[in-house]
Scaffold this motif. Sequence first.
Motif, PDB file in Angstrom:
ATOM      1  N   GLY A   1      -1.602   2.419  29.073  1.00  0.00           N
ATOM      2  CA  GLY A   1      -1.850   1.204  28.327  1.00  0.00           C
ATOM      3  C   GLY A   1      -2.939   1.515  27.318  1.00  0.00           C
ATOM      4  N   ILE A   2      -2.775   1.061  26.082  1.00  0.00           N
ATOM      5  CA  ILE A   2      -3.746   1.376  25.034  1.00  0.00           C
ATOM      6  C   ILE A   2      -4.197   0.097  24.342  1.00  0.00           C
ATOM      7  N   GLU A   3      -5.390   0.145  23.779  1.00  0.00           N
ATOM      8  CA  GLU A   3      -5.923  -1.029  23.080  1.00  0.00           C
ATOM      9  C   GLU A   3      -6.834  -0.581  21.949  1.00  0.00           C
ATOM     10  N   LYS A   4      -6.563  -1.120  20.778  1.00  0.00           N
ATOM     11  CA  LYS A   4      -7.413  -0.891  19.613  1.00  0.00           C
ATOM     12  C   LYS A   4      -7.300  -2.115  18.715  1.00  0.00           C
ATOM     13  N   GLN A   5      -8.410  -2.594  18.233  1.00  0.00           N
ATOM     14  CA  GLN A   5      -8.405  -3.783  17.390  1.00  0.00           C
ATOM     15  C   GLN A   5      -7.522  -3.561  16.165  1.00  0.00           C
ATOM     16  N   GLY A   6      -6.567  -4.469  15.963  1.00  0.00           N
ATOM     17  CA  GLY A   6      -5.687  -4.399  14.811  1.00  0.00           C
ATOM     18  C   GLY A   6      -4.466  -3.524  14.990  1.00  0.00           C
ATOM     19  N   PHE A   7      -4.344  -2.857  16.142  1.00  0.00           N
ATOM     20  CA  PHE A   7      -3.194  -1.979  16.403  1.00  0.00           C
ATOM     21  C   PHE A   7      -2.183  -2.745  17.234  1.00  0.00           C
ATOM     22  N   ASP A   8      -0.899  -2.746  16.814  1.00  0.00           N
ATOM     23  CA  ASP A   8       0.081  -3.630  17.446  1.00  0.00           C
ATOM     24  C   ASP A   8       0.899  -2.969  18.552  1.00  0.00           C
ATOM     25  N   LYS A   9       0.565  -1.757  18.942  1.00  0.00           N
ATOM     26  CA  LYS A   9       1.257  -1.098  20.051  1.00  0.00           C
ATOM     27  C   LYS A   9       0.392  -1.202  21.304  1.00  0.00           C
ATOM     28  N   GLN A  10       1.044  -1.453  22.439  1.00  0.00           N
ATOM     29  CA  GLN A  10       0.309  -1.647  23.690  1.00  0.00           C
ATOM     30  C   GLN A  10       0.403  -0.473  24.649  1.00  0.00           C
ATOM     31  N   LEU A  11       1.375   0.423  24.413  1.00  0.00           N
ATOM     32  CA  LEU A  11       1.608   1.526  25.343  1.00  0.00           C
ATOM     33  C   LEU A  11       1.805   2.832  24.593  1.00  0.00           C
ATOM     34  N   ALA A  12       1.554   3.924  25.293  1.00  0.00           N
ATOM     35  CA  ALA A  12       1.804   5.246  24.723  1.00  0.00           C
ATOM     36  C   ALA A  12       2.146   6.215  25.844  1.00  0.00           C
ATOM     37  N   VAL A  13       3.191   7.007  25.632  1.00  0.00           N
ATOM     38  CA  VAL A  13       3.471   8.128  26.530  1.00  0.00           C
ATOM     39  C   VAL A  13       2.761   9.342  25.951  1.00  0.00           C
ATOM     40  N   ILE A  14       1.876   9.914  26.741  1.00  0.00           N
ATOM     41  CA  ILE A  14       1.058  11.040  26.289  1.00  0.00           C
ATOM     42  C   ILE A  14       1.343  12.240  27.181  1.00  0.00           C
ATOM     43  N   HIS A  15       1.656  13.363  26.549  1.00  0.00           N
ATOM     44  CA  HIS A  15       1.936  14.589  27.297  1.00  0.00           C
ATOM     45  C   HIS A  15       0.636  15.378  27.434  1.00  0.00           C
ATOM     46  N   LEU A  16       0.002  15.249  28.590  1.00  0.00           N
ATOM     47  CA  LEU A  16      -1.259  15.948  28.821  1.00  0.00           C
ATOM     48  C   LEU A  16      -1.033  17.458  28.862  1.00  0.00           C
ATOM     49  N   THR A  17      -1.976  18.199  28.315  1.00  0.00           N
ATOM     50  CA  THR A  17      -1.864  19.664  28.294  1.00  0.00           C
ATOM     51  C   THR A  17      -2.660  20.324  29.412  1.00  0.00           C
TER      52      THR A  17
END
Length: 233
Positions: free
Chosen positions: A181-197
């Motif tokens: 789950g992600i949050e940033k003021q003014g950013f309209d996406k709530q989720l991100a799939v992140i491939h950890l290295t």
Amino acid sequence: MKAKVYSNKQLIGTTDLKIGDESMGCVFGAFNANDSYFKDIQKSVWEIYSTNELDYKKWNSLNFIVQLDNGYFLSPKGGFTIEDLPDFPNEPKRIDIAGLEECIIEAFFLQETARPFIEEPWETITIEQKITFEDELNKEIGLANTSFFDIFKSNKAKHILADFKFSALCKYGSSDDILFGIEKQGFDKQLAVIHLTWKGKPELENFPKIIFYKDLDEFKYLRMYPDKVEWEY
């Protein structure tokens, strides 16, 4: 919905959450504190409530985390409040959660039977895994020494996620794809799939790889359900 309440990795109680002010994304429930809460957390809560002005830094250091019975970790924009006042130590305790997204309220609290959070091969994660994934992401984007709760992180960090607040939610099988789950003021996406290295230190600008999703429904239809079909056949 029933849920577990943690302070960092420590289980401190349980609750059964119900809808409060739906328009504000609020849920609440009786907080059934366990011995760990009374031994390790209650004193800090009382000290915070005894001051004239809330010490947000101290409150945030308690890092309250709530995981629903279906495995979903709540990420409320308005945070958590535990009603436990030192002047009334024997009164029933209550937890309030504010600022949940509309799709989370709809999926998990308004249905007679709550919708499942994930489908195989995606897997729910433990509190230990959650903290580990978040710590590793902090390292990979160069924020290992920055407060997890600071939404507006230092501009010195060059990674695209440098200004985000994030919360690990689940993982894709045995791979290193983690849903945050992600949050940033003014950013309209709530989720991100992140491939950890798992490099354990700052990565190059384009790593770790990220795919953003508007909300839980978009993630399910664009990623989770196709993964399920491929996994089954």
